[in-house]
Design a protein around this motif. Structure first.
Motif, PDB file in Angstrom:
ATOM      1  N   VAL A   1       0.851  -1.192   0.000  1.00 56.81           N
ATOM      2  CA  VAL A   1       0.000   0.000   0.000  1.00 56.81           C
ATOM      3  C   VAL A   1       0.887   1.242   0.000  1.00 56.81           C
ATOM      4  O   VAL A   1       1.806   1.365   0.809  1.00 56.81           O
ATOM      5  CB  VAL A   1      -0.932   0.008   1.220  1.00 56.81           C
ATOM      6  CG1 VAL A   1      -1.645   1.353   1.344  1.00 56.81           C
ATOM      7  CG2 VAL A   1      -1.961  -1.127   1.101  1.00 56.81           C
ATOM      8  N   ASP A   2       0.597   2.181  -0.926  1.00 63.79           N
ATOM      9  CA  ASP A   2       1.430   3.374  -1.083  1.00 63.79           C
ATOM     10  C   ASP A   2       0.940   4.557  -0.266  1.00 63.79           C
ATOM     11  O   ASP A   2       1.711   5.458   0.031  1.00 63.79           O
ATOM     12  CB  ASP A   2       1.485   3.759  -2.569  1.00 63.79           C
ATOM     13  CG  ASP A   2       2.024   2.619  -3.418  1.00 63.79           C
ATOM     14  OD1 ASP A   2       3.170   2.201  -3.188  1.00 63.79           O
ATOM     15  OD2 ASP A   2       1.285   2.126  -4.298  1.00 63.79           O
ATOM     16  N   CYS A   3      -0.339   4.601   0.047  1.00 59.55           N
ATOM     17  CA  CYS A   3      -0.826   5.618   0.973  1.00 59.55           C
ATOM     18  C   CYS A   3      -2.172   5.164   1.548  1.00 59.55           C
ATOM     19  O   CYS A   3      -2.816   4.258   1.009  1.00 59.55           O
ATOM     20  CB  CYS A   3      -0.943   6.997   0.322  1.00 59.55           C
ATOM     21  SG  CYS A   3      -2.191   7.180  -0.940  1.00 59.55           S
TER      22      CYS A   3
ATOM     23  N   ASN B   1      -4.678   8.394  -9.544  1.00 63.72           N
ATOM     24  CA  ASN B   1      -4.671   8.923 -10.906  1.00 63.72           C
ATOM     25  C   ASN B   1      -3.673  10.064 -11.096  1.00 63.72           C
ATOM     26  O   ASN B   1      -3.726  10.763 -12.106  1.00 63.72           O
ATOM     27  CB  ASN B   1      -6.084   9.366 -11.294  1.00 63.72           C
ATOM     28  CG  ASN B   1      -6.986   8.189 -11.610  1.00 63.72           C
ATOM     29  OD1 ASN B   1      -6.930   7.638 -12.716  1.00 63.72           O
ATOM     30  ND2 ASN B   1      -7.783   7.767 -10.633  1.00 63.72           N
ATOM     31  N   GLY B   2      -2.787  10.255 -10.120  1.00 65.69           N
ATOM     32  CA  GLY B   2      -1.739  11.266 -10.263  1.00 65.69           C
ATOM     33  C   GLY B   2      -2.246  12.688 -10.354  1.00 65.69           C
ATOM     34  O   GLY B   2      -1.622  13.537 -10.983  1.00 65.69           O
ATOM     35  N   LYS B   3      -3.393  12.956  -9.715  1.00 63.82           N
ATOM     36  CA  LYS B   3      -3.999  14.290  -9.785  1.00 63.82           C
ATOM     37  C   LYS B   3      -3.782  15.087  -8.505  1.00 63.82           C
ATOM     38  O   LYS B   3      -4.460  16.077  -8.257  1.00 63.82           O
ATOM     39  CB  LYS B   3      -5.502  14.169 -10.061  1.00 63.82           C
ATOM     40  CG  LYS B   3      -5.857  13.504 -11.394  1.00 63.82           C
ATOM     41  CD  LYS B   3      -7.358  13.354 -11.537  1.00 63.82           C
ATOM     42  CE  LYS B   3      -7.724  12.689 -12.869  1.00 63.82           C
ATOM     43  NZ  LYS B   3      -7.461  13.566 -14.019  1.00 63.82           N
TER      44      LYS B   3
ATOM     45  N   VAL C   1       1.661  11.901  -3.863  1.00 64.20           N
ATOM     46  CA  VAL C   1       2.645  10.911  -3.443  1.00 64.20           C
ATOM     47  C   VAL C   1       3.206  10.249  -4.708  1.00 64.20           C
ATOM     48  O   VAL C   1       2.461   9.961  -5.652  1.00 64.20           O
ATOM     49  CB  VAL C   1       2.001   9.852  -2.534  1.00 64.20           C
ATOM     50  CG1 VAL C   1       3.012   8.783  -2.136  1.00 64.20           C
ATOM     51  CG2 VAL C   1       1.403  10.516  -1.296  1.00 64.20           C
ATOM     52  N   LYS C   2       4.502  10.012  -4.728  1.00 63.91           N
ATOM     53  CA  LYS C   2       5.123   9.424  -5.911  1.00 63.91           C
ATOM     54  C   LYS C   2       4.777   7.941  -6.045  1.00 63.91           C
ATOM     55  O   LYS C   2       4.826   7.202  -5.061  1.00 63.91           O
ATOM     56  CB  LYS C   2       6.643   9.590  -5.845  1.00 63.91           C
ATOM     57  CG  LYS C   2       7.111  11.041  -5.926  1.00 63.91           C
ATOM     58  CD  LYS C   2       8.635  11.127  -5.862  1.00 63.91           C
ATOM     59  CE  LYS C   2       9.092  12.585  -5.927  1.00 63.91           C
ATOM     60  NZ  LYS C   2      10.563  12.715  -5.803  1.00 63.91           N
ATOM     61  N   GLY C   3       4.429   7.543  -7.259  1.00 66.78           N
ATOM     62  CA  GLY C   3       4.265   6.130  -7.567  1.00 66.78           C
ATOM     63  C   GLY C   3       3.152   5.420  -6.826  1.00 66.78           C
ATOM     64  O   GLY C   3       3.365   4.339  -6.287  1.00 66.78           O
TER      65      GLY C   3
END
Length: 385
Positions: free
Chosen positions: A277-279, A351-353, A359-361
């Motif tokens: 899990v990234d965040c 979605n990188g918005k 957060v990166k990646g």
């Protein structure tokens, strides 16, 4: 698949609730490259008094469909408070996979200002409206005036401090770090950075919880569009990698302890996924709510959430990013339910918005919702591609 989403949030919306909803629905459908004519399913949630100031709306989902000009073949209603949004998403996916619907919109929110102006909370709304029972045993449990859920969570915070030595400063760290995240979120209502001293010197609301530890109810909606195909959507083809829900309907005196939430059970199956899990987007009605979930979903052992809040950098720049948009503590809580806030932020990150707080990646996000009277419901979801 989630094809689109949108939100509209204001401290006080001057127009009609249905108009605010209508605008939000159209923005979400625009992202999904769909029109209202493509929608054949609606799932919604509602707390008494928090849609447009009316205590109840008879056939609520029917009224929503009528106003939006949609003739659905699938309607559903979820009543888990802050845990509803994730349950609605899971149920929409099930309805679509079974062929009950093609495109479902999820509606979370309302116009809470009429309730707020009466100086009551959604859990004590019976103080301003007649004919509401919060529990089957109100005459036994609710013999004093309360300010639930503030007073309930204040009791929990005191108990957590008594059992584990958790300090006010440790809880304040949650407010400070979430405000840091909010400083990168243009949509947050509160963006100026704060310190632990600021939190501890803010007005006491219900001891030990202070003003800067408590969510502010606002007017607003979150709408999510779920459909079978992502052919025209600009969003990543996300799927639900894990979903769990748990319901503890007992009153606090009947529980073995009050410092645990049903997230202990709803998140159990997500434990093997935590390392990927990234965040994390954790329900944040109060600082103590976040602290309990940090422990219950497995980021810290029970009793060590305070130390985690103090020592771990969980800003969007840190090693374990939590509530990367500042959470409801800074965005506001539409209609006394924050589930839409945390789900939207998960989709923004995936979605990188995230712009100033991305957060990166990000490939996997765990979202946990808490809701109901006295933390009765918990829903846990891991979203990823």
């Amino acid at each position: 698949m989630i094809l689109g989403f949108s939100s509209s949030i204001q401290k006080t919306y001057p127009g009609s609730t249905f108009n605010m909803l209508s605008v939000t629905v159209d923005k979400a459908l625009e992202m999904a490259h769909l029109s209202r004519g493509d929608v054949d399913g609606i799932i919604a949630t509602f707390l008494p008094g928090t849609f447009d100031g009316n205590l109840t709306l008879h056939f609520y989902t029917g009224q929503l469909a009528q106003y939006l000009g949609i003739r659905p073949r699938f309607l559903d209603y979820v009543d888990f408070g802050g845990a509803s949004a994730l349950a609605m998403l899971y149920r929409a996916e099930k309805a679509i996979s079974s062929g009950d619907a093609e495109n479902v919109i999820l509606i979370v929110g309302g116009k809470a200002s009429p309730v707020r102006e009466r100086k009551v909370t959604a859990d004590s709304v019976d103080r301003s409206y007649q004919g509401i029972r919060i529990t089957p045993f109100d005459e036994f449990f609710r013999v004093y005036d309360d300010m639930n859920p503030v007073t309930d969570y204040a009791l929990v915070a005191n108990r957590h401090s008594h059992l584990f030595g958790t300090t006010d400063e440790q809880r304040a760290e949650i407010s400070v770090k979430q405000r840091f995240n909010a400083s990168g979120n243009e949509r947050a209502m509160y963006r100026d950075r704060i310190t632990v001293k600021d939190v501890l010197s803010s007005r006491m609301i219900s001891s030990p919880l202070r003003l800067l530890e408590i969510v502010y109810p606002v007017d607003g909606f979150h709408v999510f569009v779920v459909g079978r195909s992502s052919r025209n959507s600009d969003m990543r083809p996300l799927r639900i990698k894990y979903f769990g829900e748990a319901h503890w309907p007992e009153m606090p005196p009947e529980l073995p302890d009050i410092v645990s939430t049903p997230a202990v059970e709803s998140s159990r199956g997500a434990k093997p996924l935590l390392e990927r899990v990234d965040c994390f987007q954790l329900y944040d009605s109060f600082t103590i709510t976040v602290l309990l979930q940090i422990e219950d979903v497995g980021l810290a052992e029970k009793g060590k959430g305070g130390r985690f809040a103090e020592e771990v950098d969980f800003t969007y720049q840190g090693e374990i990013p939590i509530n990367t948009g500042g959470g409801s503590l800074n965005v506001g809580q539409p209609a006394y339910m924050s589930g839409g806030v945390i789900l939207e932020e998960a989709l923004i990150q995936l979605n990188g918005k995230g712009e100033g707080r991305q957060v990166k990646g990000v490939d996997n996000v765990l979202v946990n919702g808490i809701g109901g009277w006295n933390r009765a419901h918990s829903t846990t979801m891991v979203l990823g591609e």
